[in-house]
Design a protein around this motif. Structure first.
Motif, mmCIF file in Angstrom:
data_model
loop_
_atom_site.group_PDB
_atom_site.id
_atom_site.type_symbol
_atom_site.label_atom_id
_atom_site.label_comp_id
_atom_site.label_asym_id
_atom_site.label_seq_id
_atom_site.Cartn_x
_atom_site.Cartn_y
_atom_site.Cartn_z
ATOM 1 N N MET A 165 0.857 -1.172 0.000
ATOM 2 C CA MET A 165 0.000 0.000 0.000
ATOM 3 C C MET A 165 0.899 1.229 0.000
ATOM 4 S SD MET A 165 -3.186 0.743 2.617
ATOM 5 C CE MET A 165 -3.537 -1.022 2.660
ATOM 6 N N CYS A 166 0.600 2.206 -0.840
ATOM 7 C CA CYS A 166 1.533 3.312 -1.009
ATOM 8 C C CYS A 166 0.815 4.615 -1.330
ATOM 9 C CB CYS A 166 2.540 2.989 -2.111
ATOM 10 S SG CYS A 166 1.756 2.702 -3.713
ATOM 11 N N ALA A 167 1.569 5.701 -1.211
ATOM 12 C CA ALA A 167 1.078 7.038 -1.549
ATOM 13 C C ALA A 167 2.290 7.950 -1.695
ATOM 14 C CB ALA A 167 0.134 7.564 -0.474
ATOM 15 N N THR A 168 2.086 9.150 -2.203
ATOM 16 C CA THR A 168 3.178 10.114 -2.293
ATOM 17 C C THR A 168 3.394 10.780 -0.930
ATOM 18 O OG1 THR A 168 1.678 11.915 -2.916
ATOM 19 C CG2 THR A 168 2.651 10.607 -4.708
ATOM 20 N N PRO A 169 4.606 11.253 -0.663
ATOM 21 C CA PRO A 169 4.839 12.001 0.581
ATOM 22 C C PRO A 169 3.939 13.220 0.689
ATOM 23 C CG PRO A 169 6.925 11.389 -0.449
ATOM 24 C CD PRO A 169 5.856 11.059 -1.435
ATOM 25 N N GLU A 170 3.652 13.874 -0.442
ATOM 26 C CA GLU A 170 2.803 15.066 -0.430
ATOM 27 C C GLU A 170 1.377 14.725 0.004
ATOM 28 O OE1 GLU A 170 6.288 15.563 -2.934
ATOM 29 O OE2 GLU A 170 4.660 14.058 -2.981
#
Length: 305
Positions: A165-170
């Motif tokens: 599961m992932c996402a951008t730091p922003e």
């Protein structure tokens, strides 16, 4: 033998719906296909097809004969397969269905290299993230990343599809970092979804058990590459295979989240129709595929084979 070749042309015309399309399928000219069908009609003394400038319509007799011809051609192919020496260079075409990203990034280069040493084989690579029907869609081999439940098919395990599961730091700075499954309902979850799906849900591992978690989001797609684009744009959380986003993870463009609750992962399978004698070309390719993936590393998905 000539009758069998004419039968193959007739079957292709009925399946494809036209002489020109049958010609493309068999890699022969339209004129050759038309001549073969005409010769078959003369041999059996029955009209098989009504021909117009726009379409080809099978006669009532043709529909019965069509099924018999398919069975005969399949029996001949199986008989030849049972006698073909393993060192003989197979000929013919192989139709492969694979997920878009996996097919483009992993399979296409492998096929290209394989063709260098087997020039008599033709490959048709169909890329789609949808689940295909091998029999209906006339596919020889399909790549599946799932738990299999169709006992009518045979399968060879290639590798394991580890997902995160992932996402951008922003996005995480703006929306917060989820820590437990209940937090997912507070987030925009980007979804890979197909017609017929009635629920938004992800499967995660919690305490060693498989748990289904409801999620929500404004964006869903039936294409894995689009899903990757959206997560990189900071639109929300996504569940992605490591091999798809390893460069983005290494560069810090994406960050793994929910490490204590990983998404459910599946084996990667090569699935093909059951039968006692797969054609030699399929046996050769499947064995090569299985052998090549023994050195596959999802952290370096192009470097194998």
């Amino acid at each position: 033998m000539g009758t069998l070749v004419n039968m193959a042309a007739f079957v292709a015309v009925v399946e494809q719906g036209s002489f020109s399309q049958a010609g493309r399928e068999l890699r022969q000219s339209t004129a050759v296909i038309s001549a073969r069908v005409a010769k078959l009609e003369t041999e059996i003394g029955v009209r098989l097809l009504y021909r117009t400038t726009r379409q080809v319509v099978p006669t009532e007799e043709a529909l019965i004969y069509f099924e018999r011809c398919k069975n005969i051609l399949r029996d001949v192919e199986n008989a030849e397969a049972s006698l073909t020496p393993p060192d003989r260079n197979p000929r013919g075409s192989i139709t492969i269905s694979a997920p878009v990203s996996f097919g483009r990034r992993c399979l296409a280069p492998l096929i290209s290299r394989f063709c260098e040493s087997h020039p008599d084989l033709q490959f048709r690579l169909q890329l789609t993230d949808r689940l295909v029907d091998l029999v209906k869609d006339k596919v020889d081999i399909a790549i599946r990343m799932a738990d299999l439940d169709d006992s009518t098919m045979k399968a060879r395990r290639l590798a394991h599809d580890h997902r995160v599961m992932c996402a951008t730091p922003e996005y995480l700075a703006r929306a917060g970092t989820p820590e437990v499954p209940a937090d997912l309902l507070k987030h925009e979850c980007l979804l890979l979804r197909f017609p017929g799906s009635t629920q938004f849900q992800w499967q995660i591992i919690e305490g060693g058990r498989l748990v289904t978690v409801p999620v929500k989001g404004n964006l869903d797609t039936d294409n894995g590459d689009v899903l990757t684009d959206w997560v990189l744009e900071g639109r929300g959380l996504a569940v992605k295979s490591v091999w798809e986003i390893i460069d983005d993870l290494n560069a810090g463009r994406l960050v793994r989240v929910m490490l204590d609750y990983p998404p459910n992962s599946h084996p990667i399978w090569a699935v093909f129709p059951g039968g006692p004698y797969p054609p030699p070309r399929l046996r050769l390719w499947i064995d090569h595929l299985v052998g090549a993936f023994q050195s596959w590393d999802p952290h370096h998905p192009e470097r194998f084979g």
